[in-house]
Every structure is written in structure tokens, then in C-alpha cells.
Scaffold this motif. Structure first.
Motif: not given
Length: 259
Positions: A95-107
Motif C-alpha cells: 500500500k505504501a508503494g502504491i501511494l508513493a506514486l504520488v510523491p509524498g503520499t507514502g511518507q
């Protein structure tokens, strides 16, 4: 008969003679199995002593998992998929990897808010670098395609260019026209220079984008990693008693706590 008996060896030598005969008789069938250069080969050429070894197909089979083992593996895999995204069951790193496709969302998902200035600063800087190279590459590409006419030189055509062709912001158009008037090869050299920088900027931007995705995935993997003082295995320096001596010796003590 008496003369024939005289030609035979004494009785004492009969034992070794008989043993030699039996040994040769037993080895003869084994020797017959090896082909020689004069022995016809029924298998054809290339199958004699110098023939390459025959590679047999591997007949071993991989043991198939039983239904019980498959269900056990599926249950263990399902237990790790504790997160949901768009109706899908995912693990936390996925889930973190997919969200990180939008920069900053994974963090943000990993609650590492202090990394947001680093991520957005990197993305903004790399984005500006790419856009700068794209803009100037377009300027020099337009200028390099110009050819002198009967009424105007290339420098004059650059001065007459429109803003979307060559912007005059910060005197870019004027400076480029003056450079071309002094040296006509300026446009070709600038085109090569900015094309090379454009490729480099795109490559580094891709690496930076992948780096922030990797950071989000690693943080998600380490989310449940215990870094507190109450660990299962602790070590500390201790003084250990030595049999027969009054002075203890320094050592290392390990404490294992079972949960």
C-alpha cells in the motif's frame, strides 16, 4: 602315456596355472563390452570411446503441495494483507508503494511527516531542472532550423521570432541573435548541449522519483520492527567470576526474554 605326463608341469604348479586360466576366463566377458577401434559399432559413428557422454533427462519430480499445505500458505499470506486500498487487500509495504506514486503520499501514510520537505524539495528542484532544459532545447532547435533568406539573416529571423518560439525574457532572444551573428555554429552547439542535459535531467529525475518510493516501502516494512529497550535479546558488559581466582574477569552477558 608316460611321455605325455612328462611334458606336463609338476603337480605343485597346477594350482597357479588353474587360477590364471580361471581369471582370464572371467575377465574375457568384461573386456568384450568395451568397443575397440576394430570392433564394429552397432550404434553408428560417434558412439565409441571418444563419444560425448549421454545426458539423460531429469526424471525427478517436484513434490506437489497438498491441499492442507496450500491452505496453510494462503492463510499465512492473507494474514499479512491487513490494509485495504480501492477494495483490494494489501500488505502495508504494498500500500505504501502504491501511494508513493504520488510523491509524498507514502511518507504521509507512514507518518514520516519530517520527510515531506525533503521529498517536495527534491521533486520541485528536479522538475524545474527538466523544464529549464526543455525550454532552452526548444529555443535552440527552432534557431537551428532557420536558414538565411534573400531578405533576412538567421540573426534577424531570431529577433523577429515570437515569444512562444524564443522567449525574450531576460534578454534570451537578443543574446541568442547576437551569438548567431558572431558564430553561425552556436545554434548547433547549443542544440547538442541542451539535448544532452535534457537526457541527464530526465534520468536523474526518474532515479529521484524511484528513491522516494523505495523510502516509503522500506519505512512500511520497518513499521512493526521493535527498536525499544525492551527487546527479546539484550546484552551488556558484566564481571564474571573465575574459578580459583578472587578477581572477576570482564565478559559479556546475554539475556533472552521469551514472550
Amino acid at each position: 602315456m608316460k611321455n605325455i605326463l612328462l611334458l606336463l608341469p609338476p603337480r605343485r604348479g597346477w594350482g597357479w596355472l588353474l587360477g590364471l586360466v580361471l581369471l582370464l576366463a572371467g575377465a574375457a566377458p568384461a573386456w568384450a563390452q568395451y568397443p575397440t577401434s576394430t570392433t564394429p559399432n552397432p550404434l553408428g559413428a560417434g558412439t565409441g570411446l571418444n563419444a560425448p557422454p549421454i545426458v539423460r533427462p531429469d526424471t525427478s519430480t517436484v513434490r506437489k503441495l497438498s491441499k492442507k499445505e496450500k491452505r496453510s500458505q494462503a492463510a499465512a499470506d492473507s494474514a499479512k494483507r491487513t490494509e485495504r486500498l480501492f477494495g483490494l487487500h494489501l500488505t502495508r509495504p504494498e500500500k505504501a508503494g502504491i501511494l508513493a506514486l504520488v510523491p509524498g503520499t507514502g511518507q504521509i501514510y507512514n507518518h514520516k511527516y519530517w520527510k515531506l520537505p525533503l521529498v517536495y524539495g527534491m521533486v520541485g528542484g528536479l522538475g524545474y531542472w527538466v523544464s529549464y532544459q526543455v525550454r532552452y532545447y526548444g529555443y535552440y532547435k527552432f534557431a537551428n532550423n532557420l536558414r538565411p533568406t534573400s531578405t533576412k539573416t538567421v540573426a534577424q529571423q531570431i529577433n523577429d521570432a515570437k515569444d512562444y518560439e524564443i522567449s525574450d525574457k531576460d534578454g534570451v532572444r537578443t543574446a541568442l541573435a547576437a551569438a548567431v551573428a558572431a558564430n553561425p555554429n552556436v545554434t548547433l552547439n547549443g542544440l547538442i548541449f541542451y539535448r544532452r542535459n535534457l537526457d541527464l535531467s530526465i534520468l536523474i529525475s526518474g532515479l529521484g522519483f524511484g528513491l522516494q518510493i523505495l523510502d516509503a516501502v522500506v519505512d512500511a516494512h520497518l513499521h512493526d520492527f521493535d527498536v525499544s529497550d525492551n527487546l527479546s535479546l539484550n546484552w551488556q558488559p558484566v564481571l564474571l567470576p573465575v574459578p580459583g581466582q578472587l578477581v572477576p574477569a570482564p565478559g559479556l552477558g546475554l539475556t533472552l526474554r521469551t514472550k
